[in-house]
Enzyme design. Structure first.
Site, PDB file in Angstrom:
ATOM      1  N   TYR A 174      -6.249  -1.027  -6.986  1.00 23.10           N
ATOM      2  CA  TYR A 174      -5.602  -2.164  -6.516  1.00 23.10           C
ATOM      3  C   TYR A 174      -5.044  -2.291  -4.993  1.00 23.10           C
ATOM      4  CZ  TYR A 174      -1.069  -1.015  -8.834  1.00 23.10           C
ATOM      5  OH  TYR A 174      -0.032  -0.567  -9.374  1.00 23.10           O
ATOM      6  N   GLU A 175      -4.385  -3.202  -4.526  1.00 26.09           N
ATOM      7  CA  GLU A 175      -4.165  -3.213  -3.149  1.00 26.09           C
ATOM      8  C   GLU A 175      -5.358  -2.600  -2.063  1.00 26.09           C
ATOM      9  OE1 GLU A 175      -1.616  -4.902  -2.190  1.00 26.09           O
ATOM     10  OE2 GLU A 175      -0.708  -5.063  -3.988  1.00 26.09           O
ATOM     11  N   GLY A 176      -6.622  -2.805  -2.324  1.00 20.52           N
ATOM     12  CA  GLY A 176      -7.495  -2.602  -1.593  1.00 20.52           C
ATOM     13  C   GLY A 176      -7.977  -0.937  -2.213  1.00 20.52           C
ATOM     14  N   GLN A 203      -9.353   1.768   1.613  1.00 16.78           N
ATOM     15  CA  GLN A 203      -8.392   2.309   2.524  1.00 16.78           C
ATOM     16  C   GLN A 203      -9.139   3.325   3.550  1.00 16.78           C
ATOM     17  OE1 GLN A 203      -5.266   1.543   2.054  1.00 16.78           O
ATOM     18  NE2 GLN A 203      -6.035   0.191   0.426  1.00 16.78           N
ATOM     19  N   ARG A 261       0.869  -0.930   0.027  1.00 19.24           N
ATOM     20  CA  ARG A 261       0.142   0.092   0.002  1.00 19.24           C
ATOM     21  C   ARG A 261       0.869   1.184   0.036  1.00 19.24           C
ATOM     22  NH1 ARG A 261      -5.117  -2.056   3.789  1.00 19.24           N
ATOM     23  NH2 ARG A 261      -5.854  -3.395   2.035  1.00 19.24           N
TER      24      ARG A 261
END
Lengths: 751, 256
Positions: A572-574, A579, A428
């Site tokens: 992406y990555e959440g 977030q 992140r």
């Protein structure tokens, strides 16, 4: 709302008013007699327990102070200062520094400020940890504010290895060379050639092979690793500066070594010695790549819904069966093998995230002697056709279609999510760095273009038919756009670097309390770095296209690609929505709100310092107002969270996150401006330009340092005067508590 | 093998060069300094030779204190040690004195082969390598784009107009290096960390016993004249304008 509930709400509101009034009176009228919780309780006609309950997070600290005799507190601090206790230690131990100011205890704050300003330890002569921003194509920038931030507190511990200023300089130079000469030329070629799947085999763009080799040979994969395993022990702060250069040059390329590094870190942290020897070292050399396999067609944000399964084998290994999608760097020909950390559920384990384990699944099996064996039944189903980052292979991977995919457990069973989170948190932060990288590159291109592109007479010569057209950087609208971009890029840079610095400090911490403090900053700001920098990075890329005008929309010019490449960072990555939930739902309340408190404390310390500088006074005021607004909104969230309006903080998590991002960026810019101002004054004094605006401007034309520092101050002041004042309004807007999005029926969303 | 590579620190090719108002030299403020790109080929070739034949590479540079950065860069690329001739009396000196200082250092090193860039991109004089060879009394091959070594001899290729020369030479000799010889490597991170611990001797002119009075002095430095604006031929008659253009090209520009 029903009658009794309404009454309860009303009562609650009233109690709140009474408590706040009491507190305000006590703190801001500087009553010098001891104040206790009992006194407040009495005044508010409530039990002590209720007061404690009310004073959660920020208020909890109030309560602690309330129990203290404030005069005694002042004496204590003065005593510590008189006994010449080291500044660092004092500030570290004594979190009252911030709290005193926070509560309007100006006396305590004055004592501490005087101390900070007069203490020799805090005069920072280290000129060398500085790198000046230049054009992207020849550029490097390490935010001086941050390096100094460490120097300021005498805390810039450098991990195991010795990093002198000279070494830092050399490493940045080499990073720049590699970025500009080897990686940047692949930027548009990689976009056009893109990753390809032919006859079941995946290929990275051809032009990626050489920079990949150079990246590995240069030892960059090992940069931050401990010297014990052959790394260079590079502080993350410096690594971030290098990464910004690499990411700016070509992020789609950087994802190949990046994912390999991340996967290797998992094995480093949770693998057995045998697994490290078998996999990790080859990954750190760059011989083998890596991925992170979480997402499945039916399990994206909801990882717990995953269906990939692991069947126990008699030899202690597992048969892996399932499909993973959207796997970055999922399959390619840059490395001879790829090691996939795969989330899967062991047969019989419970549903949800608690039943997930993590497995090491190589593309080719590895024999005992370390050589490659047969293919491990990991088949690439397809590569996605995406909006951007075309150079990176985003793969759908089918594990065990033929029943021949074997994985080995990494760490304990059912600890998969916890382990993967290590990688996800790092990832992140890296995605935040991605947003920054695209933004930096887009900004540098836009500045260059605006200086070269000649179009239109200046507005003051509009009526003169003979007036020549000028470079567009002379037009006010273009200048404003560029300065908006610059301020955001520099602020995001500072925020990202500062978080890296906090990680360095966390590793260097000597006490658990100290470690917890630094870790708290990292926890709190990880979702902010990720979401804010990806969203604002995208905005910066978009404005870069505006600066180019119609040409910006054309593929012959570089900026449209930055916009396309950048968008994925919000997803992406959440996703950024996730977030924001992480921030509001988990991070704000973590440690009983102490992490947020500490951050607010840092900000108020900078406000106080900036207020002592004439040229920054009014901007410091803006920052303080923004800060107050955010403290108010945070309290409102805490309040909503406890009652029937608990959906409001969740619904407004994303705007909250963006607000907090603006506040942190405004703070970081201010911190940089404070440093720049000191530097400038020294240079002005030497050149005899004090007090003369004309001389100072002339100096900026010949002296790059002066131009750099003036730019820092103007960017900070522009941000403070144009972005920060909107923060209070945006906080108020959220606090109005509009519930339309929640109350509206799905049917009414249709037009 | 005992190999020497000479390096010079020069302004970055993209630096904006400003001449000092008094014309005595360039204004060094705000300049980024780098290793002379032609010297990079020399360092790279020296390292490749060492990797193939064994031995060690010594970096020699004449320049002010900041030139140490360039020596460290070469050490980070893989050279073993360095000698830095640093003396205010030698700042901005001429090619001969620079070569004399290099020769004084190199004599003591007793090398098998010496690499110099074919010229430095700052003053473009292109003389140091040749003067160095003359002082040392050894052969030289200049502007080399390919180098082989066998049986104690070198075979070098030097491009000339429309052809290339293949030159053989005994050792020791001076090779001046040209673009195309190789692709210089980047310093690796481990290389940078190791470079800090590698020995660099710092010497001044007195220690070397050389005369510091330059044989050539820069009398004055001026920026190139601004380009004169173009001329637009006015008039309505294309034929007359064409005739005027031809006349100007013949009589003023003297190109036809």
């Amino acid at each position: 709302m029903s009658g009794p509930r309404k009454r309860r709400e009303k009562e609650k509101e009233q109690r709140k008013k009474v408590i706040l009034n009491a507190a305000r009176k006590l703190f801001f009228k500087k009553e010098s007699h001891p104040v206790t919780v009992s006194k407040i309780a009495k005044k508010a006609q409530l039990s002590k327990g209720a007061i404690y309950l009310y004073f959660t997070s920020k208020e909890e600290i109030c309560a602690q102070i309330l129990l203290n005799d404030i005069e005694k507190l002042h004496k204590e601090v003065s005593g510590m200062i008189d006994s010449n206790k080291n500044a660092t230690q004092l500030l570290r131990d004594f979190s009252y520094t911030y709290i005193g100011f926070f509560l309007g205890d100006t006396e305590l704050f004055r004592i501490l400020m005087n101390f900070m300003l007069n203490n020799n330890n805090l005069n920072f002569s280290d000129d060398t940890n500085r790198r000046v921003i230049q054009e992207m194509n020849r550029a490097i920038s390490v935010t001086e504010g941050i390096l100094r931030y460490g120097a300021e507190r005498g805390e810039f511990h450098l991990r195991e290895a010795d990093y002198s200023a000279e070494t830092v300089e050399m490493m940045l130079n080499e990073a720049e060379k590699l970025a500009v000469e080897a990686i940047l030329p692949t930027y548009d070629v990689g976009d056009k050639d893109h990753a390809q799947l032919k006859d079941g085999k995946a290929y990275a763009p051809k032009c990626f092979h050489e920079p990949y080799r150079k990246f590995c040979e240069g030892g960059w994969l090992m940069a931050t690793k401990s010297p014990e395993i052959g790394g260079q022990g590079m502080p993350l702060l410096l690594w971030s500066a290098c990464m910004e250069l690499f990411n700016s040059a070509n992020f789609a390329f950087m994802m190949y070594p990046g994912l390999g590094l991340g996967a290797a870190a998992l094995i480093d942290n949770y693998g057995t010695e045998e697994q490290k020897n078998k996999y990790m070292f080859k990954m750190l050399e760059g011989k083998w790549g890596g991925t992170m396999c979480l997402t499945e067609p039916g399990a994206g944000s909801d990882v717990g819904a995953l269906r990939t399964s692991a069947k126990r084998r008699p030899d202690g290994l597992f048969d892996i069966i399932g499909t993973k999608s959207f796997i970055s760097s999922g399959d390619h020909d840059l490395t001879e093998n790829i090691i996939h950390p795969v989330l899967a559920r062991i047969e019989g384990d419970p549903l949800g995230t608690g039943g997930i384990s993590i497995f090491i699944v190589p593309k080719y099996r590895v024999k005992d002697d370390g050589s490659l064996g047969v293919a491990n039944d990991v088949v690439t189903g397809n590569l996605e056709h995406k909006m951007g980052i075309h150079g990176n292979a985003t793969a759908t991977l089918n594990f065990g279609d033929n029943g021949k995919c074997i994985g080995e457990l990494l760490g304990p069973e059912r600890a998969g999510m916890k382990i993967m989170f290590l990688l996800m948190n790092e990832a992140r932060l890296e995605v935040g760095m991605q947003g920054l990288g695209h933004a930096t590159a887009a900004l540098e291109h836009a500045i260059q273009y605006a200086k070269e592109r000649i179009q239109s007479k200046p507005v003051w010569a509009m009526r003169d038919p003979n007036a020549p057209a000028v470079p567009i950087i002379q037009h006010p609208d273009v200048r404003r756009t560029l300065l908006w971009m610059k301020a955001h890029v520099e602020g995001m840079r500072a925020m990202n670097y500062w978080v890296s610095y906090c990680i360095d400090m966390e590793h260097a911490a000597k006490t658990p309390q100290e470690r917890a403090k630094w870790e708290g900053f990292v926890e709190l700001l990880t979702p902010v770095c990720k979401a804010y920098c990806s969203d604002k990075g995208f905005d910066v890329c978009s404005f870069a296209i505006d600066v180019y005008g119609g040409y910006g929309y054309i593929q012959e010019y570089p900026v449209e690609q930055y916009l396309r490449d950048c968008k994925i960072a919000s997803l992406y990555e959440g996703t950024n929505g996730i977030q924001a939930l992480d921030l509001v739902g988990r991070k704000l309340g973590m440690n009983k709100g102490q992490n947020a408190m500490n951050l607010f404390g840092e900000i108020s310390a900078t406000v106080a310092k900036a207020k002592t500088i004439d040229t920054l006074k009014s901007q410091a005021q803006r920052l303080e107002e923004a800060y107050n607004a955010m403290v108010g909104l945070t309290m409102q969230f805490a309040d909503w969270g406890k009652g029937s309006s608990f959906l409001l903080p969740i619904m407004n998590a994303r705007p909250y996150l963006m607000n907090l991002g603006d506040l942190v960026v405004g703070w970081q810019l201010m911190q940089g401006a404070v440093v720049a101002e000191e530097k400038l004054q020294a240079i002005y004094a030497k050149a005899g330009a004090e007090g003369s605006k004309a001389k100072q401007r002339a100096l900026a034309r010949e002296n790059k340092d002066v131009a750099f520092y003036q730019g820092k101050i103007l960017a900070a002041s522009y941000f403070a005067d144009t972005v920060l004042p909107t923060l209070a309004g945006r906080c108020t807007a959220i606090q109005l508590g509009n519930k339309a999005p929640i109350e509206m029926l799905e049917e009414s969303f249709t037009i | 093998m005992n190999i020497v590579a000479c390096v010079k620190q020069v302004p970055d090719t993209e630096a904006l060069i400003k001449v000092k108002p008094d014309g005595s030299g360039i204004d060094e403020g705000g300049i980024k300094w780098v290793m002379n790109p032609y010297d990079e080929y020399g360092v790279e070739e020296a390292l490749r030779l060492k990797e193939a034949k064994g031995g060690e590479v010594t970096i020699v540079s004449v320049g002010p204190a900041r030139a140490m950065e360039t020596i460290r860069t070469a050490l980070a690329m893989g050279a073993e040690k360095g000698v830095h001739v640093s003396d205010p009396l030698l700042d901005n000196t001429d090619a001969y004195t620079t070569a004399a200082a290099l020769a004084a250092v190199i004599k003591g090193l007793n090398p098998d082969i010496i690499f110099c860039g074919q010229r430095a991109i700052d003053d473009d004089s292109g003389q140091v390598g040749s003067i160095l060879a003359a002082i040392l009394g050894i052969p030289q091959v200049t502007i080399v784009t390919k180098l082989e070594m066998a049986d104690g001899k070198i075979k070098a290729i030097k491009p000339i107009e429309g052809a290339q020369l293949v030159i053989e030479s005994t050792l020791p000799c001076v090779i001046t290096t040209q673009k195309g010889l190789n692709e210089p490597r980047y310093a690796s991170l481990p290389g940078i960390m190791k470079a800090k611990k590698k020995p660099v001797d710092v010497k001044n002119a007195a220690a070397l016993g050389i005369a510091t009075e330059p044989k050539a002095k820069v009398a004055k430095m001026t920026p190139p004249p601004d380009r004169a604006p173009g001329k637009i031929i006015a008039g309505d008659d294309p034929a007359a304008k064409a005739a005027e253009l031809v006349r100007l090209l013949r009589e003023e520009a003297k190109v036809i």
